[in-house]
Design a protein around this motif. Structure first.
Motif, PDB file in Angstrom:
ATOM      1  N   ASP A  27     -18.087 114.234 -17.633  1.00 19.52           N
ATOM      2  CA  ASP A  27     -16.947 113.422 -17.880  1.00 19.52           C
ATOM      3  C   ASP A  27     -16.784 112.441 -17.349  1.00 19.52           C
ATOM      4  OD1 ASP A  27     -15.057 113.058 -19.939  1.00 19.52           O
ATOM      5  OD2 ASP A  27     -13.826 114.435 -19.326  1.00 19.52           O
ATOM      6  N   TYR A  28     -15.877 111.294 -17.738  1.00 19.75           N
ATOM      7  CA  TYR A  28     -15.574 110.132 -17.110  1.00 19.75           C
ATOM      8  C   TYR A  28     -14.076 110.049 -16.673  1.00 19.75           C
ATOM      9  CZ  TYR A  28     -20.197 108.491 -18.431  1.00 19.75           C
ATOM     10  OH  TYR A  28     -21.603 108.356 -18.608  1.00 19.75           O
ATOM     11  N   GLY A  29     -13.844 109.411 -15.495  1.00 16.62           N
ATOM     12  CA  GLY A  29     -12.503 109.253 -15.008  1.00 16.62           C
ATOM     13  C   GLY A  29     -12.228 107.857 -15.133  1.00 16.62           C
ATOM     14  N   ARG A  30     -11.106 107.324 -15.170  1.00 17.99           N
ATOM     15  CA  ARG A  30     -10.632 105.749 -15.041  1.00 17.99           C
ATOM     16  C   ARG A  30     -10.449 105.409 -13.648  1.00 17.99           C
ATOM     17  NH1 ARG A  30      -6.037 103.081 -14.813  1.00 17.99           N
ATOM     18  NH2 ARG A  30      -4.696 104.842 -15.228  1.00 17.99           N
ATOM     19  N   VAL A  31     -11.090 104.335 -13.113  1.00 19.54           N
ATOM     20  CA  VAL A  31     -10.914 103.873 -11.674  1.00 19.54           C
ATOM     21  C   VAL A  31      -9.799 103.069 -11.640  1.00 19.54           C
ATOM     22  CG1 VAL A  31     -11.909 102.476 -10.086  1.00 19.54           C
ATOM     23  CG2 VAL A  31     -13.633 103.552 -11.364  1.00 19.54           C
ATOM     24  N   VAL A  32      -8.886 103.524 -10.611  1.00 15.78           N
ATOM     25  CA  VAL A  32      -7.464 103.054 -10.515  1.00 15.78           C
ATOM     26  C   VAL A  32      -7.693 101.953  -9.429  1.00 15.78           C
ATOM     27  CG1 VAL A  32      -5.257 103.656  -9.708  1.00 15.78           C
ATOM     28  CG2 VAL A  32      -6.435 105.211 -11.479  1.00 15.78           C
ATOM     29  N   ARG A  33      -8.102 102.119  -8.275  1.00 13.20           N
ATOM     30  CA  ARG A  33      -8.297 101.568  -7.094  1.00 13.20           C
ATOM     31  C   ARG A  33      -9.615 101.586  -6.425  1.00 13.20           C
ATOM     32  NH1 ARG A  33      -4.338 103.065  -3.607  1.00 13.20           N
ATOM     33  NH2 ARG A  33      -6.093 104.002  -2.049  1.00 13.20           N
ATOM     34  N   VAL A  34     -10.328 100.361  -5.777  1.00  8.22           N
ATOM     35  CA  VAL A  34     -11.435 100.353  -4.984  1.00  8.22           C
ATOM     36  C   VAL A  34     -11.176  99.870  -3.776  1.00  8.22           C
ATOM     37  CG1 VAL A  34     -13.751  99.667  -4.944  1.00  8.22           C
ATOM     38  CG2 VAL A  34     -12.812 100.677  -6.944  1.00  8.22           C
ATOM     39  N   SER A  35     -11.263 100.464  -2.581  1.00  7.00           N
ATOM     40  CA  SER A  35     -11.176  99.586  -1.361  1.00  7.00           C
ATOM     41  C   SER A  35     -12.425  99.626  -0.448  1.00  7.00           C
ATOM     42  CB  SER A  35      -9.982 100.322  -0.411  1.00  7.00           C
ATOM     43  OG  SER A  35      -8.673 100.481  -1.301  1.00  7.00           O
ATOM     44  N   PRO A  36     -12.980  98.432  -0.216  1.00  4.55           N
ATOM     45  CA  PRO A  36     -14.245  98.658   0.604  1.00  4.55           C
ATOM     46  C   PRO A  36     -13.780  99.247   2.168  1.00  4.55           C
ATOM     47  CG  PRO A  36     -13.793  96.589   0.422  1.00  4.55           C
ATOM     48  CD  PRO A  36     -12.400  97.280  -0.319  1.00  4.55           C
ATOM     49  N   ARG A  37     -14.554 100.183   2.816  1.00  2.45           N
ATOM     50  CA  ARG A  37     -14.831 100.516   3.952  1.00  2.45           C
ATOM     51  C   ARG A  37     -15.553  99.677   4.998  1.00  2.45           C
ATOM     52  NH1 ARG A  37     -14.880 106.791   5.198  1.00  2.45           N
ATOM     53  NH2 ARG A  37     -12.793 107.320   4.279  1.00  2.45           N
ATOM     54  N   VAL A  38     -15.049  98.682   5.857  1.00  5.66           N
ATOM     55  CA  VAL A  38     -15.707  97.758   6.575  1.00  5.66           C
ATOM     56  C   VAL A  38     -15.801  98.269   7.923  1.00  5.66           C
ATOM     57  CG1 VAL A  38     -15.668  95.338   7.446  1.00  5.66           C
ATOM     58  CG2 VAL A  38     -14.942  95.968   5.178  1.00  5.66           C
ATOM     59  N   GLU A  39     -16.945  98.059   8.630  1.00  2.00           N
ATOM     60  CA  GLU A  39     -17.415  98.365   9.941  1.00  2.00           C
ATOM     61  C   GLU A  39     -17.633  97.210  10.695  1.00  2.00           C
ATOM     62  OE1 GLU A  39     -20.736 101.025  11.007  1.00  2.00           O
ATOM     63  OE2 GLU A  39     -19.101 102.466  10.701  1.00  2.00           O
ATOM     64  N   VAL A 153     -14.986 109.065  -1.470  1.00  8.00           N
ATOM     65  CA  VAL A 153     -15.681 107.946  -0.911  1.00  8.00           C
ATOM     66  C   VAL A 153     -17.111 107.787  -1.438  1.00  8.00           C
ATOM     67  CG1 VAL A 153     -16.851 107.209   1.385  1.00  8.00           C
ATOM     68  CG2 VAL A 153     -14.685 108.555   1.351  1.00  8.00           C
ATOM     69  N   MET A 154     -17.482 106.671  -1.839  1.00 12.08           N
ATOM     70  CA  MET A 154     -18.476 106.189  -2.578  1.00 12.08           C
ATOM     71  C   MET A 154     -19.486 105.297  -1.848  1.00 12.08           C
ATOM     72  SD  MET A 154     -17.423 106.610  -6.561  1.00 12.08           S
ATOM     73  CE  MET A 154     -16.534 108.173  -6.998  1.00 12.08           C
ATOM     74  N   GLN A 155     -20.850 105.370  -2.166  1.00 13.63           N
ATOM     75  CA  GLN A 155     -21.898 104.490  -1.698  1.00 13.63           C
ATOM     76  C   GLN A 155     -21.467 103.042  -2.156  1.00 13.63           C
ATOM     77  OE1 GLN A 155     -25.672 106.040  -1.746  1.00 13.63           O
ATOM     78  NE2 GLN A 155     -25.495 106.841   0.318  1.00 13.63           N
ATOM     79  N   ARG A 156     -21.366 103.136  -3.570  1.00 17.12           N
ATOM     80  CA  ARG A 156     -21.251 101.784  -4.526  1.00 17.12           C
ATOM     81  C   ARG A 156     -19.973 101.737  -5.254  1.00 17.12           C
ATOM     82  NH1 ARG A 156     -25.813 103.261  -7.767  1.00 17.12           N
ATOM     83  NH2 ARG A 156     -26.260 104.834  -6.293  1.00 17.12           N
ATOM     84  N   ASP A 157     -19.397 100.563  -5.439  1.00 19.99           N
ATOM     85  CA  ASP A 157     -18.274 100.393  -6.157  1.00 19.99           C
ATOM     86  C   ASP A 157     -18.586 100.832  -7.583  1.00 19.99           C
ATOM     87  OD1 ASP A 157     -16.234  99.250  -7.801  1.00 19.99           O
ATOM     88  OD2 ASP A 157     -16.225  97.200  -6.876  1.00 19.99           O
ATOM     89  N   PRO A 158     -17.882 101.763  -8.311  1.00 20.64           N
ATOM     90  CA  PRO A 158     -18.343 102.184  -9.562  1.00 20.64           C
ATOM     91  C   PRO A 158     -17.967 101.414 -10.601  1.00 20.64           C
ATOM     92  CG  PRO A 158     -16.482 103.530  -8.653  1.00 20.64           C
ATOM     93  CD  PRO A 158     -16.845 102.436  -7.822  1.00 20.64           C
ATOM     94  N   GLY A 159     -17.176 100.441 -10.565  1.00 19.93           N
ATOM     95  CA  GLY A 159     -16.635  99.668 -11.544  1.00 19.93           C
ATOM     96  C   GLY A 159     -15.432 100.091 -12.339  1.00 19.93           C
ATOM     97  N   GLN A 160     -15.230 100.179 -13.698  1.00 13.44           N
ATOM     98  CA  GLN A 160     -13.823 100.439 -14.149  1.00 13.44           C
ATOM     99  C   GLN A 160     -13.865 102.033 -14.503  1.00 13.44           C
ATOM    100  OE1 GLN A 160     -13.589  98.179 -17.957  1.00 13.44           O
ATOM    101  NE2 GLN A 160     -13.154  96.332 -16.537  1.00 13.44           N
ATOM    102  N   ARG A 161     -15.120 102.743 -14.639  1.00 10.51           N
ATOM    103  CA  ARG A 161     -14.865 104.104 -14.921  1.00 10.51           C
ATOM    104  C   ARG A 161     -15.852 104.846 -13.832  1.00 10.51           C
ATOM    105  NH1 ARG A 161     -17.359 105.815 -20.588  1.00 10.51           N
ATOM    106  NH2 ARG A 161     -19.483 105.028 -20.094  1.00 10.51           N
ATOM    107  N   VAL A 162     -15.759 106.146 -13.641  1.00  8.39           N
ATOM    108  CA  VAL A 162     -16.545 106.926 -12.740  1.00  8.39           C
ATOM    109  C   VAL A 162     -17.125 108.044 -13.506  1.00  8.39           C
ATOM    110  CG1 VAL A 162     -14.535 108.100 -11.730  1.00  8.39           C
ATOM    111  CG2 VAL A 162     -16.867 107.799 -10.395  1.00  8.39           C
ATOM    112  N   ARG A 163     -18.273 108.316 -13.378  1.00  7.29           N
ATOM    113  CA  ARG A 163     -18.950 109.662 -13.938  1.00  7.29           C
ATOM    114  C   ARG A 163     -18.510 110.630 -12.991  1.00  7.29           C
ATOM    115  NH1 ARG A 163     -25.151 109.961 -15.562  1.00  7.29           N
ATOM    116  NH2 ARG A 163     -25.237 109.751 -13.389  1.00  7.29           N
ATOM    117  N   LEU A 164     -18.282 111.780 -13.684  1.00  3.95           N
ATOM    118  CA  LEU A 164     -17.824 113.088 -12.900  1.00  3.95           C
ATOM    119  C   LEU A 164     -18.624 114.347 -13.536  1.00  3.95           C
ATOM    120  CD1 LEU A 164     -13.899 112.599 -13.573  1.00  3.95           C
ATOM    121  CD2 LEU A 164     -15.271 111.940 -11.200  1.00  3.95           C
TER     122      LEU A 164
END
Length: 173
Positions: A27-39, A153-164
């Motif tokens: 199914d798909y979920g709607r992405v609400v917020r994406v924050s990059p983890r910077v090191e 936590v994901m390796q890539r920015d999924p965009g506007q929706r995420v596959r679940l």
């Protein structure tokens, strides 16, 4: 009859089996917020520069001996013409020495035997420095699924929706 009853119970048990186990679907979920983890990553590197300095250098020049030989002979002949007796020998020797000096200077253009000159030399100087680089190592993704927010936590920015992958299991009582 007993055999028919066993077969019937086995068929009913196999048919009920999927109901007792988990069911999985996408199914798909709607992405609400994406924050990059910077090191911050340390990147040591070498910094170099070239300076030019004046340094003394001893130069050996090619010199000819022909002028000194001819001058010495000519000087000895002239010195021999001057004076008499024991003074003649001294005049011949002095003429040979003087003639050799004059002949050498004329033949070698007055160049000294060894000459120190200043020469510009390139001197390379290096040092190690620590540089720091920012790298994105992942993304904190908050998504909405059926009215509830979840964070992953994901390796890539999924965009506007995420596959679940949804896993449904009955609750055990």
């Amino acid at each position: 009859m007993k055999m028919h009853a066993k077969l019937l119970m086995t068929v009913l048990g196999v048919a009920a089996l999927p109901l007792a186990h988990a069911v999985e679907f996408e199914d798909y979920g709607r992405v609400v917020r994406v924050s990059p983890r910077v090191e911050q990553v340390r990147q040591p590197r070498q910094e170099c520069r070239t300076d030019y300095v004046q340094q003394p250098v001893q130069q050996q020049q090619q010199r000819s001996a022909g002028g000194a030989i001819i001058g010495g002979i000519a000087g000895a002949l002239l010195g021999n013409q001057v004076g008499g007796g024991s003074g003649r020998a001294a005049a011949t020797a002095a003429g040979a020495i003087g003639g050799a000096l004059v002949g050498d200077r004329v033949d070698n253009d007055g160049r000294p035997v060894g000459q120190t000159v200043m020469q510009e030399q390139a001197v390379r100087q290096c040092r190690n420095v620590d540089a720091y680089e920012s790298r994105t190592v992942g993304y904190d993704v908050t998504y909405d699924y059926h009215g509830r927010n979840y964070t992953s936590v994901m390796q890539r920015d999924p965009g506007q929706r995420v596959r679940l992958r949804v896993n449904v299991e009955p609750e055990s009582y």
